[in-house]
Structures are given as C-alpha cells and as structure tokens.
Design a protein around this motif. Sequence first.
Motif, PDB file in Angstrom:
ATOM      1  N   ILE A 127       0.852  -1.189   0.000  1.00  0.00           N
ATOM      2  CA  ILE A 127       0.000   0.000   0.000  1.00  0.00           C
ATOM      3  C   ILE A 127       0.889   1.241   0.000  1.00  0.00           C
ATOM      4  O   ILE A 127       2.081   1.180   0.315  1.00  0.00           O
ATOM      5  N   ASN A 128       0.293   2.381  -0.340  1.00  0.00           N
ATOM      6  CA  ASN A 128       0.960   3.678  -0.223  1.00  0.00           C
ATOM      7  C   ASN A 128       0.641   4.231   1.159  1.00  0.00           C
ATOM      8  O   ASN A 128      -0.517   4.556   1.443  1.00  0.00           O
ATOM      9  N   PRO A 129       1.630   4.351   2.051  1.00  0.00           N
ATOM     10  CA  PRO A 129       1.335   4.765   3.432  1.00  0.00           C
ATOM     11  C   PRO A 129       0.831   6.188   3.561  1.00  0.00           C
ATOM     12  O   PRO A 129       0.260   6.553   4.603  1.00  0.00           O
ATOM     13  N   ASN A 130       1.012   7.004   2.517  1.00  0.00           N
ATOM     14  CA  ASN A 130       0.547   8.389   2.560  1.00  0.00           C
ATOM     15  C   ASN A 130      -0.861   8.551   1.994  1.00  0.00           C
ATOM     16  O   ASN A 130      -1.383   9.664   1.960  1.00  0.00           O
ATOM     17  N   ASP A 131      -1.457   7.456   1.557  1.00  0.00           N
ATOM     18  CA  ASP A 131      -2.772   7.480   0.922  1.00  0.00           C
ATOM     19  C   ASP A 131      -3.739   6.654   1.776  1.00  0.00           C
ATOM     20  O   ASP A 131      -3.641   5.426   1.824  1.00  0.00           O
ATOM     21  N   ILE A 132      -4.655   7.316   2.443  1.00  0.00           N
ATOM     22  CA  ILE A 132      -5.584   6.639   3.352  1.00  0.00           C
ATOM     23  C   ILE A 132      -6.403   5.587   2.626  1.00  0.00           C
ATOM     24  O   ILE A 132      -6.581   4.455   3.108  1.00  0.00           O
ATOM     25  N   ARG A 133      -6.895   5.915   1.438  1.00  0.00           N
ATOM     26  CA  ARG A 133      -7.707   4.962   0.674  1.00  0.00           C
ATOM     27  C   ARG A 133      -6.877   3.762   0.239  1.00  0.00           C
ATOM     28  O   ARG A 133      -7.377   2.631   0.196  1.00  0.00           O
ATOM     29  N   SER A 134      -5.595   3.983  -0.062  1.00  0.00           N
ATOM     30  CA  SER A 134      -4.722   2.868  -0.449  1.00  0.00           C
ATOM     31  C   SER A 134      -4.555   1.888   0.699  1.00  0.00           C
ATOM     32  O   SER A 134      -4.604   0.667   0.503  1.00  0.00           O
ATOM     33  N   ILE A 135      -4.362   2.395   1.911  1.00  0.00           N
ATOM     34  CA  ILE A 135      -4.227   1.511   3.090  1.00  0.00           C
ATOM     35  C   ILE A 135      -5.508   0.707   3.276  1.00  0.00           C
ATOM     36  O   ILE A 135      -5.476  -0.525   3.427  1.00  0.00           O
ATOM     37  N   GLY A 136      -6.643   1.397   3.275  1.00  0.00           N
ATOM     38  CA  GLY A 136      -7.913   0.715   3.464  1.00  0.00           C
ATOM     39  C   GLY A 136      -8.205  -0.291   2.363  1.00  0.00           C
ATOM     40  O   GLY A 136      -8.707  -1.401   2.627  1.00  0.00           O
ATOM     41  N   SER A 137      -7.870   0.062   1.118  1.00  0.00           N
ATOM     42  CA  SER A 137      -8.120  -0.846  -0.008  1.00  0.00           C
ATOM     43  C   SER A 137      -7.248  -2.089   0.078  1.00  0.00           C
ATOM     44  O   SER A 137      -7.682  -3.192  -0.286  1.00  0.00           O
ATOM     45  N   GLY A 138      -6.017  -1.928   0.563  1.00  0.00           N
ATOM     46  CA  GLY A 138      -5.147  -3.088   0.754  1.00  0.00           C
ATOM     47  C   GLY A 138      -5.714  -4.049   1.784  1.00  0.00           C
ATOM     48  O   GLY A 138      -5.649  -5.280   1.610  1.00  0.00           O
ATOM     49  N   MET A 139      -6.276  -3.490   2.856  1.00  0.00           N
ATOM     50  CA  MET A 139      -6.909  -4.325   3.872  1.00  0.00           C
ATOM     51  C   MET A 139      -8.106  -5.079   3.281  1.00  0.00           C
ATOM     52  O   MET A 139      -8.272  -6.287   3.507  1.00  0.00           O
ATOM     53  N   LEU A 140      -8.922  -4.378   2.503  1.00  0.00           N
ATOM     54  CA  LEU A 140     -10.096  -5.002   1.902  1.00  0.00           C
ATOM     55  C   LEU A 140      -9.721  -6.064   0.880  1.00  0.00           C
ATOM     56  O   LEU A 140     -10.372  -7.115   0.792  1.00  0.00           O
ATOM     57  N   GLU A 141      -8.655  -5.788   0.122  1.00  0.00           N
ATOM     58  CA  GLU A 141      -8.200  -6.773  -0.867  1.00  0.00           C
ATOM     59  C   GLU A 141      -7.811  -8.085  -0.193  1.00  0.00           C
ATOM     60  O   GLU A 141      -8.204  -9.172  -0.641  1.00  0.00           O
ATOM     61  N   LEU A 142      -7.047  -8.003   0.884  1.00  0.00           N
ATOM     62  CA  LEU A 142      -6.633  -9.216   1.573  1.00  0.00           C
ATOM     63  C   LEU A 142      -7.830  -9.923   2.205  1.00  0.00           C
ATOM     64  O   LEU A 142      -7.922 -11.159   2.190  1.00  0.00           O
ATOM     65  N   GLU A 143      -8.758  -9.159   2.737  1.00  0.00           N
ATOM     66  CA  GLU A 143      -9.917  -9.734   3.405  1.00  0.00           C
ATOM     67  C   GLU A 143     -10.851 -10.449   2.429  1.00  0.00           C
ATOM     68  O   GLU A 143     -11.445 -11.485   2.765  1.00  0.00           O
ATOM     69  N   ASN A 144     -10.960  -9.925   1.217  1.00  0.00           N
ATOM     70  CA  ASN A 144     -11.940 -10.450   0.259  1.00  0.00           C
ATOM     71  C   ASN A 144     -11.376 -11.483  -0.706  1.00  0.00           C
ATOM     72  O   ASN A 144     -12.144 -12.170  -1.381  1.00  0.00           O
ATOM     73  N   ASN A 145     -10.052 -11.598  -0.778  1.00  0.00           N
ATOM     74  CA  ASN A 145      -9.426 -12.522  -1.725  1.00  0.00           C
ATOM     75  C   ASN A 145      -8.832 -13.693  -0.936  1.00  0.00           C
ATOM     76  O   ASN A 145      -7.697 -13.630  -0.473  1.00  0.00           O
ATOM     77  N   HIS A 146      -9.605 -14.743  -0.794  1.00  0.00           N
ATOM     78  CA  HIS A 146      -9.181 -15.875   0.033  1.00  0.00           C
ATOM     79  C   HIS A 146      -7.999 -16.618  -0.580  1.00  0.00           C
ATOM     80  O   HIS A 146      -7.144 -17.137   0.150  1.00  0.00           O
TER      81      HIS A 146
END
Length: 379
Positions: A323-342
């Motif tokens: 993720i890009n640590p300076n981009d709030i949406r990037s951090i959140g999207s990385g979390m969602l990607e891992l959570e939704n992609n088994h």
Amino acid sequence: MAKRKKIIVIEAQRIFRKNKHGMDFVALEMIRGLQQLDTFNQYVIAVGPGEDQCLEATENFKIVLLSSSNYFIWEQLLLPQLLKKEHADLLHCTSNTAPLFLKIPLVLTLHDIIFMEKKIGNNTSLYQNLGRIYRRWVVPRILKKVHKVITVSDFEQNNIAAAFPELRDHIITVYNGVSTRFKPLPFCTDPRFSALEKGSYWLLLGNTDPKKNLKNTLKAYAYYLKESKYKKKMLLADLEQEHLDRLLTEMDLQEIKDYLIVEAYIAHDLLVQVYNQAFAFLYPSIRESFGLPLLEAMACGTPVVTSNTSAIPEVAQDNVVYINPNDIRSIGSGMLELENNHLLYDNLIVKGLARSARFDWNQTAAKTLAIYESVHLSK
C-alpha cells in the motif's frame, strides 16, 4: 602464525530493560548467535540497569553492568572506563551511537540515519526528541573515526553512503534474523488474547513515532469499517489508551473506538501468540531501515499488508500486499483486498513462511564475527 585472541566489548545498554524494542532485540539475538558460534575470542557485554536478565554469561562471554541510567554518562564516561579496565581490542556499539573518544577500533551498527533526515511529523515524546538531538550531534563525529559500519539493508547502506560518501568502502549490510520462537502455534495460552477468536482482528504496532503512520492508519481503518462486510477489530500494541483517546478526539474518529483493542506493551515472548491469533498484520510505516516485525508476522503464518517505501520491499519482496502509506484509501483498499481474496490470503501464508525462513540470527552472527576478524588491531 597463530591466530590472536581478541577482547571484544559489545555495547548492549538496553537489553536488560523490561520494555524492549527493535534495536534491543537485534543486539540480544546477535549476541546469542555469537555465543553459539565463537568460543575462541573473549567477549565483554556491557549492559545497563534493568529487570529482564535475558542473557546468560558463558565461559568466554562476561556480562558487566554499568549502573547509570543516564545514557550520556553511560556511553561517554562509563563505557570508555570499562574498555580501559578490560584492555579491550575492539568495541562494537550496536545502537547508532558510540563514545566520542576512543583509542581502539570501533565497529558501529548504524540501523538508520532517520535522525539526519527531515523530520516526519511532530513528535510529542520528550525522550524521542532528546534522542534525535543527541544522535544528530554524536553520529557525524564518531563516523570520522569508525573502522566498520554495519547497517541492516542495502537501502540504508545507500542512504548512509549518500550522506557520508567517505564511508562508502566501510559500510557492510548485515540483515537481521527472525527468532525461532516466531512460528505457527496450534492455540493461544495467554488469557488476554485467547478470548479473541483466531482471525478476528488486525494487528497494528501502534508506536507514537510519526514514521509509524498511526494517524493515517486510523483514518484508513475508519474507511475500512465503512466498506468491509466483516468489520474485524484492530488490536493496537505499544500504545497508551490515553494517547489513543486524544487522537480519536482530535481526528473526530470516536465512532471507531469500540472496534479498537489497546495494549500498552506486549512482551516479546507473548507477541508470537498475538501474531498467530491475528487475521493479518498491518505495517503501514512511512520509513523503515529493515522491518523486522513483518518477518516475525510471516514466520507465524500471518499475512502482511505493508508500505511500498524505504527498505520494506527489499525485505518483503513479493510476499505481502503493498500500500501507499501516505494514501488513506490505499491503506484501506489493501486491507479489503486481503480480506476479500481468500486465494491471495492463503498464498501469502505459504510465501511468508518461506520468505521469513531465509533470515537467520546465526547468519547475522557469522557475518558480524567476520567483520570483527577483518579489523586490524594496532597492538
């Protein structure tokens, strides 16, 4: 000609303190590796006061307590006195700084030069601010006299060489290792964490240092909670509840408070259980010279979401979600990607275990010993 036995003093000022952090564990594990590896040279391990007697003396490893809790006095006065008393041939300082006046060769572990760079954010800790001032004053002076500089990644080696070009031929990268205690566990025994269902929370080491990126991460977590079907909690370690409450008020994020679990400090031997119980480890740091916690998480079979900056890609390679640590949406999207992609999640468990297994403290000790042997003694 017979090989000459050296008297090597290793500075390990903080390893006996109860609440240890990164550099403390690096010094401790490196020394333990040397104890297994080198029975020839004589070692004196210089330590400061502390409750955790985590290192035992051996036949050629003596532990000497220097009693001052004032770091300047400990390093600049008591440590040189010990060198003279022990007739030391070589000093290895393990935590970025060293005595200014030395008559013997110095090996310095310079984990990073963050303190020489533009400050990241505003640090409210007096202790951390004073430490930064001290390092900015001491380090340039001792680097004029150092024989060898050990650093922990090629990324950091390039940073140091750019800032101090005269050291380019004296810097050596020695990677950190991962303790064998970090491994997959069948169950959690600590009552504080066994009550948490396995995989029910994200783990964040919530250090207050601005480079750890806590504010952006809390904002990203709020975004994650709005978008997630699962809304997993977040366990923040190494953070005081009072500090967190101030941040949540300041950023108007009180709505996420009920999803946060706060632990002011988790002992290293319990951290393995916390990694194991976590769904994933969140490591959105802005600037790291290595990134040991992400390897510890991998070694426990816990996937990692982390930053695409500094030394992290060198250490993690393609075994994490970036993720890009300076981009709030990037951090959140990385979390969602891992959570939704088994499939991705399961794949990162396997890849993380393999990647972390390549980092061994015995290798760190062997490379460190080779550096000691390479230093020419004048007497």
